[in-house]
Design a protein around this motif. Structure first.
Motif, PDB file in Angstrom:
ATOM      1  N   GLY A  44       0.790  -1.241   0.000  1.00 21.75           N
ATOM      2  CA  GLY A  44       0.000   0.000   0.000  1.00 21.75           C
ATOM      3  C   GLY A  44       0.814   1.278   0.000  1.00 21.75           C
ATOM      4  N   ARG A  45       2.110   1.193  -0.227  1.00 22.92           N
ATOM      5  CA  ARG A  45       2.906   2.445  -0.244  1.00 22.92           C
ATOM      6  C   ARG A  45       4.104   2.297  -1.176  1.00 22.92           C
ATOM      7  NH1 ARG A  45       3.324   1.848   5.662  1.00 22.92           N
ATOM      8  NH2 ARG A  45       2.560  -0.210   5.179  1.00 22.92           N
ATOM      9  N   GLY A  46       4.642   3.454  -1.552  1.00 25.45           N
ATOM     10  CA  GLY A  46       5.880   3.512  -2.321  1.00 25.45           C
ATOM     11  C   GLY A  46       5.845   2.631  -3.555  1.00 25.45           C
ATOM     12  N   ARG A  47       6.863   1.755  -3.657  1.00 28.15           N
ATOM     13  CA  ARG A  47       6.992   0.913  -4.854  1.00 28.15           C
ATOM     14  C   ARG A  47       6.373  -0.457  -4.693  1.00 28.15           C
ATOM     15  NH1 ARG A  47      13.463   2.131  -5.386  1.00 28.15           N
ATOM     16  NH2 ARG A  47      13.263   4.317  -6.004  1.00 28.15           N
ATOM     17  N   SER A  48       5.619  -0.669  -3.621  1.00 31.39           N
ATOM     18  CA  SER A  48       5.034  -2.001  -3.418  1.00 31.39           C
ATOM     19  C   SER A  48       4.087  -2.362  -4.560  1.00 31.39           C
ATOM     20  CB  SER A  48       4.277  -2.070  -2.095  1.00 31.39           C
ATOM     21  OG  SER A  48       3.593  -3.311  -2.021  1.00 31.39           O
ATOM     22  N   PRO A  49       4.193  -3.592  -5.082  1.00 27.65           N
ATOM     23  CA  PRO A  49       3.238  -3.998  -6.121  1.00 27.65           C
ATOM     24  C   PRO A  49       1.888  -4.396  -5.525  1.00 27.65           C
ATOM     25  CG  PRO A  49       4.798  -5.780  -5.674  1.00 27.65           C
ATOM     26  CD  PRO A  49       5.225  -4.609  -4.814  1.00 27.65           C
ATOM     27  N   HIS A  50       1.802  -4.435  -4.186  1.00 28.29           N
ATOM     28  CA  HIS A  50       0.581  -4.917  -3.539  1.00 28.29           C
ATOM     29  C   HIS A  50      -0.261  -3.731  -3.072  1.00 28.29           C
ATOM     30  CE1 HIS A  50       2.812  -8.648  -3.599  1.00 28.29           C
ATOM     31  NE2 HIS A  50       3.770  -8.085  -2.892  1.00 28.29           N
ATOM     32  N   PRO A  51      -1.539  -3.676  -3.488  1.00 24.86           N
ATOM     33  CA  PRO A  51      -2.387  -2.539  -3.078  1.00 24.86           C
ATOM     34  C   PRO A  51      -2.765  -2.624  -1.602  1.00 24.86           C
ATOM     35  CG  PRO A  51      -3.667  -4.159  -4.317  1.00 24.86           C
ATOM     36  CD  PRO A  51      -2.246  -4.648  -4.330  1.00 24.86           C
ATOM     37  N   ILE A 139      -3.207  12.071   7.074  1.00 27.26           N
ATOM     38  CA  ILE A 139      -1.941  11.483   7.543  1.00 27.26           C
ATOM     39  C   ILE A 139      -1.196  12.441   8.484  1.00 27.26           C
ATOM     40  CG2 ILE A 139      -0.481  12.240   5.606  1.00 27.26           C
ATOM     41  CD1 ILE A 139      -0.472   8.756   7.336  1.00 27.26           C
ATOM     42  N   GLU A 140      -1.537  13.752   8.422  1.00 26.99           N
ATOM     43  CA  GLU A 140      -0.903  14.703   9.356  1.00 26.99           C
ATOM     44  C   GLU A 140      -1.167  14.286  10.800  1.00 26.99           C
ATOM     45  OE1 GLU A 140      -2.569  15.555   6.714  1.00 26.99           O
ATOM     46  OE2 GLU A 140      -1.074  16.638   5.506  1.00 26.99           O
ATOM     47  N   ALA A 141      -2.306  13.617  11.030  1.00 33.93           N
ATOM     48  CA  ALA A 141      -2.602  13.165  12.403  1.00 33.93           C
ATOM     49  C   ALA A 141      -1.561  12.136  12.855  1.00 33.93           C
ATOM     50  CB  ALA A 141      -4.005  12.566  12.470  1.00 33.93           C
ATOM     51  N   ALA A 142      -1.116  11.294  11.929  1.00 33.54           N
ATOM     52  CA  ALA A 142      -0.091  10.295  12.277  1.00 33.54           C
ATOM     53  C   ALA A 142       1.240  10.987  12.555  1.00 33.54           C
ATOM     54  CB  ALA A 142       0.060   9.269  11.154  1.00 33.54           C
ATOM     55  N   LEU A 143       1.530  12.018  11.758  1.00 30.51           N
ATOM     56  CA  LEU A 143       2.791  12.744  11.970  1.00 30.51           C
ATOM     57  C   LEU A 143       2.783  13.418  13.337  1.00 30.51           C
ATOM     58  CD1 LEU A 143       5.464  13.558  10.566  1.00 30.51           C
ATOM     59  CD2 LEU A 143       4.333  15.677   9.894  1.00 30.51           C
ATOM     60  N   THR A 144       1.676  14.067  13.663  1.00 31.65           N
ATOM     61  CA  THR A 144       1.581  14.763  14.949  1.00 31.65           C
ATOM     62  C   THR A 144       1.739  13.771  16.100  1.00 31.65           C
ATOM     63  OG1 THR A 144       0.021  16.255  13.915  1.00 31.65           O
ATOM     64  CG2 THR A 144       0.088  16.300  16.303  1.00 31.65           C
ATOM     65  N   VAL A 168       6.483   9.640   6.613  1.00 30.77           N
ATOM     66  CA  VAL A 168       5.134   9.611   7.202  1.00 30.77           C
ATOM     67  C   VAL A 168       4.143  10.287   6.256  1.00 30.77           C
ATOM     68  CG1 VAL A 168       3.676  10.303   9.138  1.00 30.77           C
ATOM     69  CG2 VAL A 168       6.028   9.559   9.577  1.00 30.77           C
ATOM     70  N   LEU A 169       4.518  11.480   5.760  1.00 30.22           N
ATOM     71  CA  LEU A 169       3.579  12.232   4.915  1.00 30.22           C
ATOM     72  C   LEU A 169       3.344  11.555   3.565  1.00 30.22           C
ATOM     73  CD1 LEU A 169       4.611  15.917   5.747  1.00 30.22           C
ATOM     74  CD2 LEU A 169       2.627  14.620   6.583  1.00 30.22           C
ATOM     75  N   ALA A 170       4.272  10.682   3.148  1.00 34.02           N
ATOM     76  CA  ALA A 170       4.096   9.960   1.872  1.00 34.02           C
ATOM     77  C   ALA A 170       3.225   8.716   2.039  1.00 34.02           C
ATOM     78  CB  ALA A 170       5.466   9.556   1.312  1.00 34.02           C
ATOM     79  N   THR A 171       2.886   8.358   3.279  1.00 33.40           N
ATOM     80  CA  THR A 171       2.090   7.149   3.510  1.00 33.40           C
ATOM     81  C   THR A 171       0.613   7.464   3.253  1.00 33.40           C
ATOM     82  OG1 THR A 171       3.668   6.482   5.225  1.00 33.40           O
ATOM     83  CG2 THR A 171       1.533   5.343   5.199  1.00 33.40           C
ATOM     84  N   PRO A 172      -0.025   6.754   2.315  1.00 31.90           N
ATOM     85  CA  PRO A 172      -1.452   7.015   2.088  1.00 31.90           C
ATOM     86  C   PRO A 172      -2.246   6.742   3.370  1.00 31.90           C
ATOM     87  CG  PRO A 172      -0.524   5.692   0.300  1.00 31.90           C
ATOM     88  CD  PRO A 172       0.523   5.743   1.383  1.00 31.90           C
ATOM     89  N   PRO A 173      -3.229   7.618   3.688  1.00 27.31           N
ATOM     90  CA  PRO A 173      -3.983   7.437   4.941  1.00 27.31           C
ATOM     91  C   PRO A 173      -4.604   6.046   5.062  1.00 27.31           C
ATOM     92  CG  PRO A 173      -4.555   9.519   3.895  1.00 27.31           C
ATOM     93  CD  PRO A 173      -3.612   8.837   2.962  1.00 27.31           C
TER      94      PRO A 173
END
Ligand code: MLT
Length: 263
Positions: A44-51, A139-144, A168-173
């Motif tokens: 679910g993030r970055g270059r992962s082929p898995h949704p 996702i800002e909530a996760a950063l905080t 953190v900010l690049a991680t889809p909510p």
């Protein structure tokens, strides 16, 4: 010297880039027998082929990694498995579910800033609240919530903090929420550790506020069958020891690789 691969799994809500300092050292020949690092983005993030899925059970993430490492590493190549925090929880599942298949190749285990205990009721309630905060505020909530707990005092204002913020900010909510839902229902890892019969490195930042050194001590205490166990407390590091202090973390991994080659 025989070559060893490192399969390295990131924590929540981060991505593969947290292992860059160690991958760079390996590529430059500065990580002893460790010649290459395979650090996948989890689902679910970055270059992962898995949704992203609705819940990222640690078993689901472990199945992804088992499949992907077969494709990424040369056939039959030996490897060390490493995980930071949530990545450590995934390591426990990978060993449980795929350990027999990788028996001849999986030579050692490195656990960074993680714990073998499962969430209690209060922990699960905290995950639920964190999911709701991300649903409401993004996702800002996760950063905080996470940033103040992830790093040692001395890491504030460093490039490590900048990278943590960007990861953190690049991680889809939806990915972060699915990670939290999976973490909340994870199994404990003590059983895996008591049966583990290969070299084991347990490393923790001395200022880790999320998985403090006592959690690492508890993990080494049960690893009675491992032929080599090292508990490494990393000075000037919080919850991100391999990123905050890659030289110390790298030296720990080199000692694990050498023990694994001798075992
Ligand atoms: C992580 O870094 O992966 C998380 O802090 C894990 C957790 O919250 O249990």
């Amino acid at each position: 010297m025989a070559a060893m691969n490192l399969v390295a799994l990131h924590g929540y809500p981060l991505d593969r880039r947290m292992w860059d300092p160690l991958a760079e050292r390996a590529a430059a020949g500065k990580l002893g027998p460790i010649a290459s690092v395979f650090a996948p983005d989890l689902r679910g993030r970055g270059r992962s082929p898995h949704p992203a899925a609705a819940t990222h059970a640690m078993s689901l993430l472990a199945d992804d990694v088992a499949r992907d490492l077969e494709a990424a590493l040369p056939a039959g190549a030996p490897f060390l498995l490493a995980g930071l925090s949530m990545g450590g929880y995934v390591c426990f599942e990978l060993i449980k579910r795929h350990g027999a298949r990788f028996r001849g190749r999986l030579k050692g285990l490195a656990l960074f800033d993680t714990k073998a205990s499962a969430d209690d009721d209060a922990g699960r309630a905290g995950r639920k609240a964190a999911i709701e905060a991300i649903r409401k505020d993004g996702i800002e909530a996760a950063l905080t919530a996470m940033l103040p707990k992830l790093l040692a005092r001395g890491s504030k204002g460093t490039p490590a903090e900048d990278l943590v913020r960007r990861m953190v900010l690049a991680t889809p909510p939806e990915t972060a929420m699915a990670d939290l839902a999976g973490i909340a229902v994870r199994d404990e890892g003590f059983e895996v550790l008591s049966a583990w019969d290969r070299p084991l490195l347990v490393a923790v930042g001395e200022e880790d506020a999320i998985a403090p050194p006592a959690d690492s001590e508890a993990m080494t205490a049960v690893a009675a069958r491992a032929p080599w166990v090292r508990l490494l407390t990393v000075p000037r590091a919080g919850h991100m020891a391999p990123l905050e202090q890659p030289d110390e973390a790298g030296a720990g991994l080199v000692s694990l690789a050498e023990a694994a080659l001798q075992a």
